[in-house]
Scaffold this motif. Sequence first.
Motif, PDB file in Angstrom:
ATOM      1  N   THR A   1     -12.190  -4.109  12.448  1.00 12.98           N
ATOM      2  CA  THR A   1     -11.414  -5.198  11.839  1.00 12.98           C
ATOM      3  C   THR A   1     -10.001  -4.675  11.593  1.00 12.98           C
ATOM      4  O   THR A   1      -9.779  -3.457  11.503  1.00 12.98           O
ATOM      5  CB  THR A   1     -12.020  -5.654  10.497  1.00 12.98           C
ATOM      6  N   LEU A   2      -9.056  -5.593  11.465  1.00 15.45           N
ATOM      7  CA  LEU A   2      -7.654  -5.223  11.231  1.00 15.45           C
ATOM      8  C   LEU A   2      -7.270  -5.488   9.788  1.00 15.45           C
ATOM      9  O   LEU A   2      -7.646  -6.521   9.215  1.00 15.45           O
ATOM     10  CB  LEU A   2      -6.737  -6.059  12.135  1.00 15.45           C
ATOM     11  N   ILE A   3      -6.525  -4.545   9.184  1.00 13.96           N
ATOM     12  CA  ILE A   3      -5.874  -4.809   7.899  1.00 13.96           C
ATOM     13  C   ILE A   3      -4.399  -4.420   8.045  1.00 13.96           C
ATOM     14  O   ILE A   3      -4.076  -3.441   8.721  1.00 13.96           O
ATOM     15  CB  ILE A   3      -6.555  -4.045   6.725  1.00 13.96           C
ATOM     16  N   GLU A   4      -3.534  -5.214   7.421  1.00 19.27           N
ATOM     17  CA  GLU A   4      -2.093  -4.920   7.415  1.00 19.27           C
ATOM     18  C   GLU A   4      -1.667  -4.780   5.949  1.00 19.27           C
ATOM     19  O   GLU A   4      -1.148  -5.718   5.351  1.00 19.27           O
ATOM     20  CB  GLU A   4      -1.316  -6.046   8.117  1.00 19.27           C
ATOM     21  N   PRO A   5      -1.901  -3.605   5.359  1.00 20.00           N
ATOM     22  CA  PRO A   5      -1.737  -3.463   3.904  1.00 20.00           C
ATOM     23  C   PRO A   5      -0.282  -3.453   3.434  1.00 20.00           C
ATOM     24  O   PRO A   5      -0.020  -3.562   2.245  1.00 20.00           O
ATOM     25  CB  PRO A   5      -2.426  -2.143   3.600  1.00 20.00           C
ATOM     26  N   ASP A   6       0.655  -3.316   4.368  1.00 20.66           N
ATOM     27  CA  ASP A   6       2.077  -3.386   3.993  1.00 20.66           C
ATOM     28  C   ASP A   6       2.755  -4.605   4.607  1.00 20.66           C
ATOM     29  O   ASP A   6       3.978  -4.677   4.686  1.00 20.66           O
ATOM     30  CB  ASP A   6       2.795  -2.089   4.404  1.00 20.66           C
ATOM     31  N   GLY A   7       1.931  -5.576   5.021  1.00 15.99           N
ATOM     32  CA  GLY A   7       2.483  -6.817   5.540  1.00 15.99           C
ATOM     33  C   GLY A   7       2.821  -6.750   7.021  1.00 15.99           C
ATOM     34  O   GLY A   7       2.623  -5.732   7.686  1.00 15.99           O
ATOM     35  N   GLU A   8       3.325  -7.863   7.521  1.00 20.12           N
ATOM     36  CA  GLU A   8       3.672  -7.965   8.943  1.00 20.12           C
ATOM     37  C   GLU A   8       4.849  -7.046   9.263  1.00 20.12           C
ATOM     38  O   GLU A   8       5.738  -6.855   8.438  1.00 20.12           O
ATOM     39  CB  GLU A   8       4.025  -9.412   9.287  1.00 20.12           C
ATOM     40  N   GLY A   9       4.815  -6.476  10.466  1.00 18.37           N
ATOM     41  CA  GLY A   9       5.917  -5.627  10.896  1.00 18.37           C
ATOM     42  C   GLY A   9       5.777  -4.173  10.472  1.00 18.37           C
ATOM     43  O   GLY A   9       6.619  -3.348  10.803  1.00 18.37           O
ATOM     44  N   ALA A  10       4.716  -3.867   9.726  1.00 15.16           N
ATOM     45  CA  ALA A  10       4.486  -2.476   9.298  1.00 15.16           C
ATOM     46  C   ALA A  10       3.213  -1.956   9.974  1.00 15.16           C
ATOM     47  O   ALA A  10       2.568  -2.684  10.722  1.00 15.16           O
ATOM     48  CB  ALA A  10       4.349  -2.416   7.779  1.00 15.16           C
ATOM     49  N   THR A  11       2.859  -0.706   9.695  1.00 12.18           N
ATOM     50  CA  THR A  11       1.648  -0.115  10.270  1.00 12.18           C
ATOM     51  C   THR A  11       0.419  -0.938   9.896  1.00 12.18           C
ATOM     52  O   THR A  11       0.257  -1.343   8.740  1.00 12.18           O
ATOM     53  CB  THR A  11       1.485   1.329   9.746  1.00 12.18           C
ATOM     54  N   GLY A  12      -0.434  -1.164  10.896  1.00 19.17           N
ATOM     55  CA  GLY A  12      -1.737  -1.771  10.642  1.00 19.17           C
ATOM     56  C   GLY A  12      -2.823  -0.727  10.807  1.00 19.17           C
ATOM     57  O   GLY A  12      -2.572   0.381  11.308  1.00 19.17           O
ATOM     58  N   TYR A  13      -4.037  -1.058  10.387  1.00 14.90           N
ATOM     59  CA  TYR A  13      -5.170  -0.139  10.536  1.00 14.90           C
ATOM     60  C   TYR A  13      -6.337  -0.901  11.125  1.00 14.90           C
ATOM     61  O   TYR A  13      -6.679  -1.992  10.652  1.00 14.90           O
ATOM     62  CB  TYR A  13      -5.582   0.456   9.180  1.00 14.90           C
ATOM     63  N   LEU A  14      -6.934  -0.332  12.168  1.00 10.74           N
ATOM     64  CA  LEU A  14      -8.189  -0.857  12.684  1.00 10.74           C
ATOM     65  C   LEU A  14      -9.311  -0.058  12.027  1.00 10.74           C
ATOM     66  O   LEU A  14      -9.285   1.175  12.018  1.00 10.74           O
ATOM     67  CB  LEU A  14      -8.247  -0.746  14.212  1.00 10.74           C
ATOM     68  N   LEU A  15     -10.274  -0.766  11.451  1.00 10.21           N
ATOM     69  CA  LEU A  15     -11.282  -0.159  10.576  1.00 10.21           C
ATOM     70  C   LEU A  15     -12.683  -0.376  11.138  1.00 10.21           C
ATOM     71  O   LEU A  15     -13.058  -1.515  11.448  1.00 10.21           O
ATOM     72  CB  LEU A  15     -11.213  -0.807   9.190  1.00 10.21           C
TER      73      LEU A  15
ATOM     74  N   PHE B   1       0.812  -1.215   0.000  1.00 11.28           N
ATOM     75  CA  PHE B   1       0.000   0.000   0.000  1.00 11.28           C
ATOM     76  C   PHE B   1       0.848   1.269   0.000  1.00 11.28           C
ATOM     77  O   PHE B   1       0.475   2.285  -0.588  1.00 11.28           O
ATOM     78  CB  PHE B   1      -0.921  -0.029   1.231  1.00 11.28           C
ATOM     79  N   ASP B   2       2.007   1.237   0.649  1.00 14.21           N
ATOM     80  CA  ASP B   2       2.764   2.466   0.896  1.00 14.21           C
ATOM     81  C   ASP B   2       3.070   3.288  -0.367  1.00 14.21           C
ATOM     82  O   ASP B   2       2.883   4.511  -0.353  1.00 14.21           O
ATOM     83  CB  ASP B   2       4.044   2.168   1.669  1.00 14.21           C
ATOM     84  N   PRO B   3       3.496   2.674  -1.487  1.00 12.68           N
ATOM     85  CA  PRO B   3       3.754   3.484  -2.686  1.00 12.68           C
ATOM     86  C   PRO B   3       2.485   4.193  -3.194  1.00 12.68           C
ATOM     87  O   PRO B   3       2.536   5.351  -3.626  1.00 12.68           O
ATOM     88  CB  PRO B   3       4.257   2.465  -3.713  1.00 12.68           C
ATOM     89  N   TYR B   4       1.352   3.509  -3.103  1.00 10.84           N
ATOM     90  CA  TYR B   4       0.074   4.108  -3.513  1.00 10.84           C
ATOM     91  C   TYR B   4      -0.271   5.266  -2.574  1.00 10.84           C
ATOM     92  O   TYR B   4      -0.672   6.343  -3.013  1.00 10.84           O
ATOM     93  CB  TYR B   4      -1.007   3.021  -3.457  1.00 10.84           C
TER      94      TYR B   4
END
Length: 300
Positions: free
Chosen positions: A257-271, A41-44
């Motif tokens: 719900t949780l999403i980890e759009p840059d994979g494990e070890g990066a920022t997650g988002y609770l939605l 997600f980060d480049p986007y």
Amino acid sequence: SEGVTQATLDRVMPGLTYNARVVQLDRAQPEGDPNAPIPKFDPYRRKHVDAARIGRGRTKYTELRPLLGRIERETGVPEEVMLAIYGHETNYGTVTGNYNAPQALASLAFEGRRRPLFEGELIAVLKMIDRGVPQYAITGSWAGALGKPQFLPSVYLRLARDGDGDGYADIWNSEVDAMTSIANYLLNAGWRRDEPWGFAVNVPASLDRNAIRSNLVPNRCARVFSRHSRWMSIGEWRKMGFSIQSGVWPQDSMMATLIEPDGEGATGYLLGSNYRAILDYNCSNFYALSVGLLADAVRN
């Protein structure tokens, strides 16, 4: 042609020609390959929530503040969320498309990859013409999305709203009407007043991802929803060792719900559930996350 007058059919249909460019653009859509790997997600995010778009959003926010405040009071949709959708869809009204919508939709229906969708939209745009929507107004994106909020014709007929009382939902020229229509769309999609769309969190290293996997089978946008964990309360997420990256936690009872759009070890988002309302506008996690993050940046 249900519900469309013969006069409109006679006026519009004979002039329609096949537009090969529109079909080429549709075939190039990334959702065409459900098995393609999902990028980070980060480049986007860096491209879509950039300083220029945040700056233009803040300028527009200052300019439209009284109007946006009124719409927020009426609908519960935050001012900055309307603006963030406006910024994402048409760069605050600067890029709305110059394709003839009946021609584009007829070409896409004829080509057939998504025929039921585009046949329905062609009928809807003919109904708009029947209702007296002027010729300039049926110009839009290659896929038939119209005006500042990029509504498909069927969405325009259902959810566009007149915000200034002149009797016409002019989503092409009137920012009042466009913002009122965006808020009405989100309200219709289930927006909840006074609840955040989501927020960035630090994910604990000890997290057992299998234990939070969702067992729900989504009835649409499966690839998008398959990336979300199961629903748990904020209180449960906090007990598991999640920490919020900025601001304060919402109330413990809110479900997320949780999403980890840059994979494990990066920022997650609770939605929260309002994130789902943004997904209803455009079913893409990258889109909805960027709308939320742009809204937060414009507000701050």
